[in-house]
Design an enzyme around this catalytic site. Structure first.
Site, PDB file in Angstrom:
ATOM      1  NE  ARG A   1      -1.496  -2.264   3.349  1.00 51.02           N
ATOM      2  CZ  ARG A   1      -1.767  -3.130   2.792  1.00 51.02           C
ATOM      3  NH1 ARG A   1      -3.300  -4.007   1.839  1.00 51.02           N
ATOM      4  NH2 ARG A   1      -1.131  -4.102   2.389  1.00 51.02           N
ATOM      5  CB  THR A   2       3.566   2.646   1.936  1.00 54.52           C
ATOM      6  OG1 THR A   2       2.515   1.707   3.170  1.00 54.52           O
ATOM      7  CG2 THR A   2       3.772   3.919   2.624  1.00 54.52           C
TER       8      THR A   2
HETATM    9  N1   CP Z   1      -0.142   0.065   5.962  1.00 54.88           N
HETATM   10  C1   CP Z   1       1.134  -0.483   5.327  1.00 54.88           C
HETATM   11  O1   CP Z   1       1.727  -0.122   5.370  1.00 54.88           O
HETATM   12  O2   CP Z   1       0.533  -1.573   4.326  1.00 54.88           O
HETATM   13  P1   CP Z   1       2.160  -1.965   3.706  1.00 54.88           P
HETATM   14  O3   CP Z   1       3.143  -2.374   4.485  1.00 54.88           O
HETATM   15  O4   CP Z   1       1.206  -2.477   2.528  1.00 54.88           O
HETATM   16  O5   CP Z   1       2.948  -0.452   2.790  1.00 54.88           O
END
Ligand code: CP
Length: 311
Positions: free
Chosen positions: A54-55
């Site tokens: 996501r990030t």
């Molecule tokens: N929420 C979050 O930080 O997801 P990722 O680790 O996939 O970036």
């Protein structure tokens, strides 16, 4: 010389700045075409020394939707950190190529070191068990869009409150709004660290209770923020296996929940929320994902404007 503004800890932003970012993200959501050329010719570097879906991808999507470009790496092994290059040198080098940096690193404090050495704005995209300020901005935007406010509510945090950096950052941010009350639901071993209770909750005079009982707490909650047990932060696999399924949210557990409860989770989830909940209108975790892109667009624009890089 103008002082560069970075985002390392959510507390680097004043309440007015956070409210401004939420307003800006709301405007981007309403009128995306107005922003599609704002970062034309500018580059974002995503320096990810730790895994992310996501990030990293939301930062990259955010920059593309602003008309800019993206460079970077998604694992330490594909960078010269694997040959021993320091974070400070990496930041100096990448400043020669990019207008803004988003960095995730397993070592707490690494993005701060990068900010001290970069000549462009640095955004902390998660450092160890420490902070994750842009997840907090995504969470705040989601709460604001769901509830129309950030004050006067009861928020339950459930799961790994010890290692969950998203929890620490969100508690810090919400503690600056009035009329908040927290219910901290976790196994004994994964309670919120004392320094967060002392330095944030007690200092701000926020009422809170600590409990192991999720279902008993449910009727009081306006927001339920579920979290994953952070396997990567455990020293001992046996402890992780014993604690990993401490809380699994199922439809039955929501029997006594408010009809306007907002169920949040920073994701990734493992077992904490049953997939049956995904179709419940109170589930907000995929909205959080999308809001993460919009608030990162607002943040990139703000930092580049303050650096004098975009108008
Ligand atoms: N929420 C979050 O930080 O997801 P990722 O680790 O996939 O970036």
């Amino acid at each position: 010389m103008k002082q560069l503004k970075h985002l390392i800890d959510i507390l680097d932003l004043s309440v007015d700045e956070i409210n401004g970012l939420i307003e800006s993200a709301d405007d981007i959501i309403a009128r995306p075409e107005k922003y599609s050329e704002k970062c034309r010719g500018k580059k974002l570097a995503t320096l990810f020394f730790e895994p992310s879906t996501r990030t990293r991808l939301s930062f990259e999507a955010a920059m593309y939707e602003l008309g800019g470009n993206v460079i970077g790496f998604s694992e330490a092994q594909s960078s010269s950190a694997s040959k021993g290059e320091s974070v400070a040198d990496t930041a100096k080098v990448v400043s020669c190529y990019a207008d803004i940096i988003a960095m995730r690193h397993p070592k707490e404090g690494a993005p701060l070191v990068a900010a001290q050495n970069a000549s462009v704005p640095v955004i902390n995209a998660g450092d160890g068990g420490h902070f994750h300020p842009t997840q907090t901005l995504a969470d705040l935007l989601t709460i604001h869009r769901e509830k129309g406010r950030l004050d006067n509510m009861t928020v339950g945090f459930c799961g790994d409150l010890k290692f969950g950096r998203t929890v620490h950052s969100l508690i810090g941010a919400l503690s600056r709004y009035s009329g908040l009350r927290f219910i901290l639901i976790s196994p004994e071993e994964l309670k919120l660290p004392s320094y967060v209770k002392q330095d944030v909750l007690k200092k701000a005079g926020i009422p809170y209770v600590q409990t192991t009982d999720l279902e008993g707490s449910m009727p009081e909650l306006d927001i339920l923020y579920m979290t994953r047990v952070q396997r990567e932060r455990f020293f001992n696999e046996e402890d992780y296996l014993r604690l990993k399924d401490s809380y699994i949210l199922t439809p039955e557990k929501l029997t006594n929940a408010k009809s306007d409860l907002s169920i949040m989770h920073p994701l990734p989830r493992v077992n904490e929320i049953s997939v049956e909940i995904d179709k419940d209108p109170r589930a907000c975790y995929f909205k959080q994902v999308l809001n993460g892109k919009y608030i990162r667009m607002a943040l990139i624009l703000k930092l580049l404007k303050e650096a004098g890089t975009v108008e």
